[in-house]
Design a protein around this motif. Structure first.
Motif, PDB file in Angstrom:
ATOM      1  N   LYS A  12      45.043  54.406  43.328  1.00  0.00           N
ATOM      2  CA  LYS A  12      44.187  53.903  42.252  1.00  0.00           C
ATOM      3  C   LYS A  12      43.169  54.937  41.794  1.00  0.00           C
ATOM      4  N   ALA A  13      43.222  56.145  42.371  1.00  0.00           N
ATOM      5  CA  ALA A  13      42.311  57.226  41.989  1.00  0.00           C
ATOM      6  C   ALA A  13      40.853  56.815  42.134  1.00  0.00           C
ATOM      7  N   VAL A  44      39.308  51.494  30.439  1.00  0.00           N
ATOM      8  CA  VAL A  44      39.789  50.208  30.951  1.00  0.00           C
ATOM      9  C   VAL A  44      40.509  50.403  32.276  1.00  0.00           C
ATOM     10  N   GLU A  45      41.340  51.437  32.372  1.00  0.00           N
ATOM     11  CA  GLU A  45      42.043  51.713  33.631  1.00  0.00           C
ATOM     12  C   GLU A  45      41.058  52.067  34.737  1.00  0.00           C
ATOM     13  N   GLN A  46      40.058  52.870  34.408  1.00  0.00           N
ATOM     14  CA  GLN A  46      39.061  53.235  35.414  1.00  0.00           C
ATOM     15  C   GLN A  46      38.291  52.008  35.892  1.00  0.00           C
ATOM     16  N   LEU A  47      37.882  51.163  34.963  1.00  0.00           N
ATOM     17  CA  LEU A  47      37.147  49.952  35.321  1.00  0.00           C
ATOM     18  C   LEU A  47      38.001  49.026  36.180  1.00  0.00           C
ATOM     19  N   GLN A  48      39.225  48.807  35.777  1.00  0.00           N
ATOM     20  CA  GLN A  48      40.100  47.900  36.536  1.00  0.00           C
ATOM     21  C   GLN A  48      40.354  48.428  37.946  1.00  0.00           C
ATOM     22  N   LEU A  50      38.478  50.506  39.697  1.00  0.00           N
ATOM     23  CA  LEU A  50      37.230  50.435  40.459  1.00  0.00           C
ATOM     24  C   LEU A  50      36.980  49.018  40.956  1.00  0.00           C
ATOM     25  N   LEU A  51      37.154  48.034  40.084  1.00  0.00           N
ATOM     26  CA  LEU A  51      36.867  46.644  40.469  1.00  0.00           C
ATOM     27  C   LEU A  51      37.870  46.139  41.494  1.00  0.00           C
ATOM     28  N   ARG A  52      39.150  46.499  41.327  1.00  0.00           N
ATOM     29  CA  ARG A  52      40.156  46.058  42.311  1.00  0.00           C
ATOM     30  C   ARG A  52      39.820  46.575  43.699  1.00  0.00           C
ATOM     31  N   VAL A  53      39.464  47.841  43.781  1.00  0.00           N
ATOM     32  CA  VAL A  53      39.143  48.415  45.084  1.00  0.00           C
ATOM     33  C   VAL A  53      37.869  47.798  45.640  1.00  0.00           C
ATOM     34  N   TYR A  54      36.855  47.605  44.791  1.00  0.00           N
ATOM     35  CA  TYR A  54      35.613  46.996  45.260  1.00  0.00           C
ATOM     36  C   TYR A  54      35.866  45.601  45.830  1.00  0.00           C
ATOM     37  N   VAL A  55      36.610  44.780  45.101  1.00  0.00           N
ATOM     38  CA  VAL A  55      36.890  43.419  45.561  1.00  0.00           C
ATOM     39  C   VAL A  55      37.651  43.446  46.878  1.00  0.00           C
ATOM     40  N   THR A  56      38.602  44.357  47.005  1.00  0.00           N
ATOM     41  CA  THR A  56      39.368  44.470  48.245  1.00  0.00           C
ATOM     42  C   THR A  56      38.479  44.883  49.414  1.00  0.00           C
ATOM     43  N   VAL A  57      37.605  45.850  49.180  1.00  0.00           N
ATOM     44  CA  VAL A  57      36.695  46.303  50.232  1.00  0.00           C
ATOM     45  C   VAL A  57      35.804  45.158  50.708  1.00  0.00           C
ATOM     46  N   VAL A  58      35.226  44.421  49.764  1.00  0.00           N
ATOM     47  CA  VAL A  58      34.330  43.322  50.136  1.00  0.00           C
ATOM     48  C   VAL A  58      35.089  42.253  50.915  1.00  0.00           C
ATOM     49  N   LYS A  59      36.305  41.967  50.492  1.00  0.00           N
ATOM     50  CA  LYS A  59      37.090  40.903  51.126  1.00  0.00           C
ATOM     51  C   LYS A  59      37.616  41.295  52.489  1.00  0.00           C
ATOM     52  N   GLU A  60      38.054  42.548  52.626  1.00  0.00           N
ATOM     53  CA  GLU A  60      38.775  42.933  53.842  1.00  0.00           C
ATOM     54  C   GLU A  60      37.944  43.734  54.840  1.00  0.00           C
ATOM     55  N   GLU A  61      36.867  44.372  54.391  1.00  0.00           N
ATOM     56  CA  GLU A  61      36.162  45.288  55.285  1.00  0.00           C
ATOM     57  C   GLU A  61      34.720  44.898  55.581  1.00  0.00           C
ATOM     58  N   LEU A  62      34.156  43.994  54.795  1.00  0.00           N
ATOM     59  CA  LEU A  62      32.777  43.571  55.023  1.00  0.00           C
ATOM     60  C   LEU A  62      32.761  42.196  55.673  1.00  0.00           C
ATOM     61  N   GLN A  81      31.142  50.632  26.388  1.00  0.00           N
ATOM     62  CA  GLN A  81      31.711  50.217  27.669  1.00  0.00           C
ATOM     63  C   GLN A  81      31.047  48.987  28.277  1.00  0.00           C
ATOM     64  N   THR A  82      29.818  48.682  27.869  1.00  0.00           N
ATOM     65  CA  THR A  82      29.070  47.606  28.513  1.00  0.00           C
ATOM     66  C   THR A  82      29.762  46.255  28.379  1.00  0.00           C
ATOM     67  N   ASP A  83      30.313  45.957  27.207  1.00  0.00           N
ATOM     68  CA  ASP A  83      30.950  44.647  27.013  1.00  0.00           C
ATOM     69  C   ASP A  83      32.094  44.430  28.002  1.00  0.00           C
ATOM     70  N   SER A  84      32.875  45.461  28.262  1.00  0.00           N
ATOM     71  CA  SER A  84      33.994  45.327  29.202  1.00  0.00           C
ATOM     72  C   SER A  84      33.490  45.054  30.614  1.00  0.00           C
ATOM     73  N   VAL A  85      32.403  45.725  30.998  1.00  0.00           N
ATOM     74  CA  VAL A  85      31.810  45.472  32.311  1.00  0.00           C
ATOM     75  C   VAL A  85      31.314  44.035  32.400  1.00  0.00           C
ATOM     76  N   MET A  86      30.652  43.569  31.352  1.00  0.00           N
ATOM     77  CA  MET A  86      30.079  42.223  31.369  1.00  0.00           C
ATOM     78  C   MET A  86      31.146  41.140  31.387  1.00  0.00           C
ATOM     79  N   GLU A  87      32.311  41.398  30.808  1.00  0.00           N
ATOM     80  CA  GLU A  87      33.388  40.411  30.859  1.00  0.00           C
ATOM     81  C   GLU A  87      33.748  40.093  32.297  1.00  0.00           C
TER      82      GLU A  87
END
Length: 384
Positions: A12-13, A44-48, A50-62, A81-87
């Motif tokens: 996921k880079a 959009v690819e960078q945001l997606q 980043l969020l996928r990895v963050y959610v996985t980390v919180v769910k599986e490692e914290l 870019q802000t609107d995409s983040v806020m969605e």
């Protein structure tokens, strides 16, 4: 002890930096910083990714009960870019948000820092503050406050006056309870003077003077999605502290009091609990104890002196750079990124940090760093 891991998800880079500290009271605090490694991906690819990895980390490692109490996004183009983040944020549990145009300096479009804690009861208020409470302490976080007054002075004055009223609504005051602020200033070379003037004048009304104390703070370049917003503010306050739990840091051998050159913030603030001491270091640059810039024009030597200053401040709080759980470094010139990155890799390879583009409040300062450190303590105060 602070635990730190850093790794790259090549699929996921995404690069992840996760630091954690668990005190004897049982509460764990996490600093999670996520950034992108492939600048060729679309936003959009960078945001997606980043969020996928963050959610996985919180769910599986914290820990299962880890709750986000504050989050900041660093964007390369806030207007687009802000609107995409806020969605995404609008579909998630509320967390005080700071969204700032401070481009990551590895050429990508987005990075994120999230602060999480376990065992917290969380409540949000109409004012926009989030309360995370545990063991008799109420931690009040605010993110992304702004208004559209006529200039940076008026915007800052209104931000602070509104914040004073928010704290009053929580039976708190600016002087007794606020631990940390951040001011993000559009075109800092032009607009910072207005921030300084308004802050000083509001502080006087709140009994914050050179004879009492100020508040740890960072004042740095940062843009909002709306160009009419010249100043944004983030904040952190704690209710429930006893006398003696707060310590202000000065490092007089290396730094001078900020009021000597016309500004009003503390170099650092340490908060001691029964099981840990949290140390909040303000934005720190290459400065000496006369308030003068050290090594003008030399990015490497300025970085060395900056880290020396941070080390001395941390030592005053019985901490070292090895206790840093999160750091943000701000560069004025993107051309200095490779040199600074190389310096940190050589001298501070385990420093959890991000490097972003953001000119400092004085043009001669080429780099500034803020950080949070945590050390174990045993005291008569209640644990966090």
């Amino acid at each position: 002890m602070m635990n730190y891991t850093r790794r790259i998800d090549t699929d996921k880079a995404v690069e992840m930096q996760i630091s954690s500290f668990t005190g004897k009271g049982g509460t764990t605090e996490y600093q999670v910083m996520v950034s992108i490694t492939d600048p060729c991906l679309s936003f959009v690819e960078q945001l997606q990714n980043l969020l996928r990895v963050y959610v996985t980390v919180v769910k599986e490692e914290l820990s299962n009960d880890a709750t986000a109490v504050f989050r900041r996004y660093f964007l390369s183009d806030a207007a687009n870019q802000t609107d995409s983040v806020m969605e995404w944020e609008c579909e998630s549990a509320f967390c005080p948000l700071s969204i700032v145009q401070q481009p990551p300096l590895n050429g990508t479009k987005i990075a994120m820092w999230t602060y999480l804690q376990t065992g917290m009861s969380v409540q949000t208020y109409d004012s926009g503050l989030l309360e995370a409470s545990h063991n008799g302490y109420r931690h009040l976080w605010g993110g992304g406050a702004f208004n559209k007054a006529a200039n940076s002075e008026y915007q800052t004055r209104l931000l602070l006056n509104d914040y004073v009223m928010q704290l009053m609504g929580q039976r708190c005051t600016l002087a007794s309870h606020c631990v940390r602020t951040w001011f993000f200033v559009q075109n800092v070379d032009v607009n910072y003077a207005g921030v300084v003037k308004a802050r000083k004048e509001v502080f006087i009304t709140q009994n914050l003077t050179e004879k009492t104390h100020y508040i740890a703070s960072t004042g740095i370049e940062g843009r909002h999605a709306d160009p009419s917003v010249l100043v944004q503010m983030d904040s952190y306050a704690v209710d429930g502290l006893e006398p003696g739990q707060i310590q202000f840091l000065y490092a007089p051998t290396h730094l001078n009091p900020t009021y000597e050159y016309g500004v009003t913030f503390e170099r650092g603030t340490a908060v001691t609990y029964g099981d840990r001491k949290q140390v909040f270091i303000s934005g720190t640059a290459s400065i000496d104890n006369r308030g003068e810039i050290v090594y003008p024009g030399d990015i490497v030597k300025q970085t060395e002196r900056m880290m020396e200053n941070i080390s001395v401040l941390l030592k005053e709080a019985d901490a070292t750079t090895r206790d840093i759980t999160q750091a943000i470094s701000y560069l004025r010139d993107m051309a200095d990124y490779a040199v600074v990155k190389k310096y940190f890799e050589a001298h501070y390879p385990d420093l959890p940090h991000l490097i972003v583009l953001a000119p400092v409040c004085r043009p001669g300062w080429l780099i500034e760093t803020e950080c949070i450190a945590v050390v174990p303590t045993e005291s008569s105060f209640k644990p966090l």
